[in-house]
Design a protein around this motif. Sequence first.
Motif, PDB file in Angstrom:
ATOM      1  N   ASP A   1      36.142 -10.265 -25.232  1.00 35.03           N
ATOM      2  CA  ASP A   1      36.641 -11.440 -25.942  1.00 35.03           C
ATOM      3  C   ASP A   1      36.116 -12.750 -25.339  1.00 35.03           C
ATOM      4  OD1 ASP A   1      38.148 -12.446 -28.089  1.00 35.03           O
ATOM      5  OD2 ASP A   1      39.790 -12.980 -26.749  1.00 35.03           O
TER       6      ASP A   1
ATOM      7  N   SER B   1      31.722  -6.457 -31.180  1.00 38.22           N
ATOM      8  CA  SER B   1      32.569  -7.289 -32.046  1.00 38.22           C
ATOM      9  C   SER B   1      32.398  -8.748 -31.651  1.00 38.22           C
ATOM     10  CB  SER B   1      34.044  -6.878 -31.935  1.00 38.22           C
ATOM     11  OG  SER B   1      34.532  -7.086 -30.621  1.00 38.22           O
TER      12      SER B   1
ATOM     13  N   ARG C   1      30.911 -12.741 -32.592  1.00 35.60           N
ATOM     14  CA  ARG C   1      29.601 -13.224 -33.030  1.00 35.60           C
ATOM     15  C   ARG C   1      29.098 -14.325 -32.109  1.00 35.60           C
ATOM     16  NH1 ARG C   1      29.476 -17.838 -36.301  1.00 35.60           N
ATOM     17  NH2 ARG C   1      31.512 -18.813 -36.681  1.00 35.60           N
TER      18      ARG C   1
END
Length: 232
Positions: free
Chosen positions: A19, A55, A57
């Motif tokens: 993340d 995951s 971008r």
Amino acid sequence: MIETFHLSHNYGSCLALKDISFSIQKGEVAGLLGLNGAGKTTCIKILCGFIRAASGRAAINGIDIDQDEMKVKGLVGYLPESPPLYPELTVKQYLTFIARMKGISGENEVKRAIDGTGLTRAENSFIHTLSLGYKKRTGIAQAILGSPPVLIFDEPISGLDPRQIVEIRNLIRDLSGNHTILISSHILTEISRTCDRVIILHEGCISSTVEKSQLNDLENLFLQATGGNYAA
């Protein structure tokens, strides 16, 4: 110029990035600092279009990497930790070859890259005869061919002696006037002297961001961010 949005990536069961979100402004020299295995190289490979994130971008100059990978690659000059050099070629021959691979014509651009990286005296030397410092310069020269707006350097001073480190540091600062630069390293002192801002990665996460006014205390801030002991 460089943006990431909730990037995550894994190698099998190993989660390398978790993340990750950050942005780097035009003309900034930013550092990715972390211990070995912190996720720095994985992040760089995603930004350069060599691997796709599991995951999230990323974007270069507002262009999403996954949507227009080839266009983004044209905006980025990349120096891996071990420059992809051909030892049997001279510096000038190698840069001429790389320019052709990038679709750049004319000798002027090769000369600009040679002059801009202090390689004029070595342009006709075979790469296998160069010192590590000059090999790094040659790697930087191939990265700046075509004047890409973004330069990404992975461990640019790894293995260099003290004089070579100072020379490469000064070269990077000279390039910063015309490029946005992201540098990955695990060497505290050089990151603090070279960068305007430092993003600290630890175990795949951003654990801290150190602004320019805090760089004098980078050692303590890094130890805090990575779970080490630090001065009170």
